[in-house]
Write an enzyme that holds these catalytic residues in place. Sequence first.
Site, PDB file in Angstrom:
ATOM      1  N   LYS A   1      -6.135  -4.513   9.404  1.00 45.27           N
ATOM      2  CA  LYS A   1      -6.944  -5.412   8.571  1.00 45.27           C
ATOM      3  C   LYS A   1      -6.010  -6.303   7.748  1.00 45.27           C
ATOM      4  CE  LYS A   1      -9.483  -6.681   4.871  1.00 45.27           C
ATOM      5  NZ  LYS A   1      -9.010  -7.311   3.642  1.00 45.27           N
TER       6      LYS A   1
ATOM      7  N   ASP B   1     -11.988 -19.836  17.055  1.00 48.05           N
ATOM      8  CA  ASP B   1     -13.008 -18.792  17.042  1.00 48.05           C
ATOM      9  C   ASP B   1     -12.374 -17.489  16.563  1.00 48.05           C
ATOM     10  OD1 ASP B   1     -14.774 -16.791  17.708  1.00 48.05           O
ATOM     11  OD2 ASP B   1     -15.296 -17.615  19.667  1.00 48.05           O
TER      12      ASP B   1
ATOM     13  N   HIS C   1      -1.715  -7.255  -7.035  1.00 46.62           N
ATOM     14  CA  HIS C   1      -3.024  -7.908  -6.934  1.00 46.62           C
ATOM     15  C   HIS C   1      -3.656  -8.168  -8.300  1.00 46.62           C
ATOM     16  CE1 HIS C   1      -4.110  -6.714  -2.532  1.00 46.62           C
ATOM     17  NE2 HIS C   1      -2.921  -7.264  -2.650  1.00 46.62           N
TER      18      HIS C   1
HETATM   19  C1  MEV Z   1      -5.955  -5.584   1.750  1.00 46.19           C
HETATM   20  O1  MEV Z   1      -6.808  -6.668   2.048  1.00 46.19           O
HETATM   21  C2  MEV Z   1      -5.009  -5.308   2.890  1.00 46.19           C
HETATM   22  C3  MEV Z   1      -4.186  -4.028   2.755  1.00 46.19           C
HETATM   23  O2  MEV Z   1      -5.067  -2.912   2.565  1.00 46.19           O
HETATM   24  C4  MEV Z   1      -3.405  -3.874   4.034  1.00 46.19           C
HETATM   25  C5  MEV Z   1      -2.683  -2.560   4.165  1.00 46.19           C
HETATM   26  O3  MEV Z   1      -3.111  -1.555   3.573  1.00 46.19           O
HETATM   27  O4  MEV Z   1      -1.690  -2.541   4.942  1.00 46.19           O
HETATM   28  C6  MEV Z   1      -3.297  -4.088   1.555  1.00 46.19           C
END
Ligand code: MEV
Length: 427
Positions: A259, A275, A372
């Site tokens: 992700k 796409d 973050h």
């Molecule tokens: C957050 O959008 C993405 C992370 O969770 C990816 C990861 O854990 O490697 C920080």
Amino acid sequence: MEAAFSQFYKRTPEQRLAILADTLGLSETEQQELKQRAAQGDAPLLIENYLTTYQLPEGVAVNFRVNDHDYVVPMVTEEPSVIAAASNGAKQLAQAGGITAAVHSRLLTGQVVLSDVKVFASIDDWVALHQDELLDVAKQAHPSIVKRGGGPKSIRTRDLGEGFVSLDLTVDVQAAMGANMMNTMLEAIAEVVQNKLHHTTLFSILSNAGVQSLTTATVSVPVAQLADELADAQQIAKRIAQASRIAQLDPMRAVTHNKGIMNGVDAVVIAMGNDWRAIESAAHAFAVKDNQYRGLSQWQLEGDQLTGTLTLPLPVGTVGGATKVLPLVSINQKLAQISSPEDLMRLIAAVGLAQNFAAIKALVTSGIQKGHMKMQVRSLAMTVGATPSEVPVLTGQLMSLKDPNESQAKQLLIKIRNNEEEKHAKR
Ligand code: MEV
């Protein structure tokens, strides 16, 4: 309700809005919001029942060095930390000499699927015998791609079991993503199969697997670069390699690892009018190795180097389709110096790798929340309704709290506003 929506697709966006407002009770403010965001130009014609334009923020990630060239990368995302993390990861990888990216091949495959096949060999023999004819039919179905130097390359059969057979057509789609031309060719082939082989076909459609459009990005980071003290740097390198290994062992972690990679990949794919659902499906299917879902990238400690590799199926295009209609795509291509689909494939793979590096380095060092924090606090400020001029003030105040929450943000915002009023009153 049903009557109100009859022939809805024939209405103008304004008429659709009036119907929705009437049947679903939209307020004046809500209607104004939808109206204001409605786009001019071709975008309303791109989809059916157009109402308005849903906007996402676009920014540029900086510091990318790929194959000895410097890039800025337009990215479209709603996630606050993505561009900051990509730029930060890219900066560290640029210091290490930059990312190397290479396209393995760039072809698209499509399927004509037959059902109720009694003897696979009979289909297989027929296709082998008529291969040239079938490729000619595909060429005639889309002659312009042949003129541009591309076109159908091969056709083969696969026994899918249970009486299903797939005729796989491989096409050089040149700079396009190629879905429409592929589907046109497949349907022409299906017609020949029905008329000459006298076998009905179940369906014809491109495959989004993208395994003939693989691209690999690699980077080698000197371990010493990872921290001021060598012992700390070695520890960080080891922990990054371990985190990457966990994504190979544990599907639960692999999903999150991937992700993070797709945070960067999707943001570029969207900015480039491609796409992203296709790229997402392809990536996740490709992540399955030896019957297990695994991390798409791997980081390994080799002597004094931490080496990262990411291979992705990237069947993207730089011409046609939405790339032509969405107004920002050509500007984004210019910003990223993209003049061919291969350029784009290399850049996307590099972004995925840098994004992944930034994420797992943060995870195994300070933790994800610290990096973050500022972005999250800014988004908290916006959630409680701070105006653009109030956001920096409120963000600054929230940053000094340990674990700021929505109710604290609301109270601080009230105080900021009261102070402003007092100042005005005194003037
Ligand atoms: C957050 O959008 C993405 C992370 O969770 C990816 C990861 O854990 O490697 C920080």
